[in-house]
Design a protein around this motif. Sequence first.
Motif, PDB file in Angstrom:
ATOM      1  N   ALA A  89      -3.158  31.292 -40.101  1.00 20.49           N
ATOM      2  CA  ALA A  89      -4.617  31.328 -40.225  1.00 20.49           C
ATOM      3  C   ALA A  89      -5.265  30.205 -39.419  1.00 20.49           C
ATOM      4  O   ALA A  89      -6.321  30.407 -38.798  1.00 20.49           O
ATOM      5  CB  ALA A  89      -5.018  31.216 -41.699  1.00 20.49           C
ATOM      6  N   SER A  90      -4.656  29.027 -39.404  1.00 19.41           N
ATOM      7  CA  SER A  90      -5.227  27.911 -38.642  1.00 19.41           C
ATOM      8  C   SER A  90      -5.237  28.222 -37.147  1.00 19.41           C
ATOM      9  O   SER A  90      -6.206  27.906 -36.444  1.00 19.41           O
ATOM     10  CB  SER A  90      -4.442  26.627 -38.920  1.00 19.41           C
ATOM     11  OG  SER A  90      -3.123  26.698 -38.386  1.00 19.41           O
ATOM     12  N   THR A 111       1.568  31.438 -43.900  1.00 18.08           N
ATOM     13  CA  THR A 111       0.279  32.130 -43.852  1.00 18.08           C
ATOM     14  C   THR A 111      -0.841  31.187 -43.444  1.00 18.08           C
ATOM     15  O   THR A 111      -1.708  31.528 -42.629  1.00 18.08           O
ATOM     16  CB  THR A 111      -0.026  32.769 -45.215  1.00 18.08           C
ATOM     17  OG1 THR A 111       1.039  33.648 -45.585  1.00 18.08           O
ATOM     18  CG2 THR A 111      -1.333  33.534 -45.173  1.00 18.08           C
TER      19      THR A 111
END
Length: 308
Positions: free
Chosen positions: A173-174, A169
């Motif tokens: 997200a990065s 996750t």
Amino acid sequence: MTASPRRDPVPARRRGARTGSRREALAGYSFVAPNMVLLLVFVLVPLVWAVLISFQRTDGFGTGRYIGLENYSRLVTDPVFWRSTANTVLFTVIVTPLSMAIGLGIAVLLNSVLPARGLFRSILILPMAISGVATALIGVLIFDQDTGVLDKLLQSVGLPAVAWQSNGTAAFASVVLVTLWWRVGFNMLIYLAGLQAINPELYEAARLDGANRWQQFRYITVPLVGPSSFFLLILNVVYSFQVFDIVFVMTDGGPENATSVLVTYAYNNGFVTGDQGYAAAIGVVLLLLTLLFTVLRWRTSRTRDLVE
């Protein structure tokens, strides 16, 4: 003595007009020809070749063996392909509306009397001047879980570090955050051009009618930047479906295919395992998905040709 009959000048003028039209058409074709040649050599020929390869089984870069639709039937039972497809769709659903919404919001601010507007515009447009690979390398410097700047800042204020590379996750997200930083400036630039084309008298009339800022934005700004939104939606979706460089440099599709997208999966099959036929089949599916969305959006859009 009989006078010679006068010649009608109209046919001569018509012949001259036809000759001029041919010359204009020839000049137009001569200007278009280089682009058409480049399109044929670098787009159409590779596209047809990829479709042909997708019906073959290849081991490395040698001659392939025709296997019909076997590569496509293999896609149906390939869990990594479906994971990559889901990641691609999720990436598109997150990045496209966020980048457009943030870009529109910033464009509205920079189109107002905000101080130092030129400086802010330059800062936001700056990421457009560098490549996706360079952007991804900057993302690695920020989000690396061992030596990244962000984790060091979190630890310096007493917060726990985030496992940006080993947590699926967090890795996803990065990639989304770096992509937003890279794409927002372009969206802002297109929206800013659209806002500057709106007649200020419309806002003045709305204020006289008692409309507040939100109502002006909702009923004037948003509809009149419809053509810009249509253009950006198509462009952002196509980019998101074809995202590769940022994902490849930052995560290489990991951990455990958590950030694998269709293009990175096709790359791994084509250039790592040497299965070009299967990689070409993934590429053809990606092309069909992109064309399907573009056609549907074009047929259903009511704002693509909107003018003031």
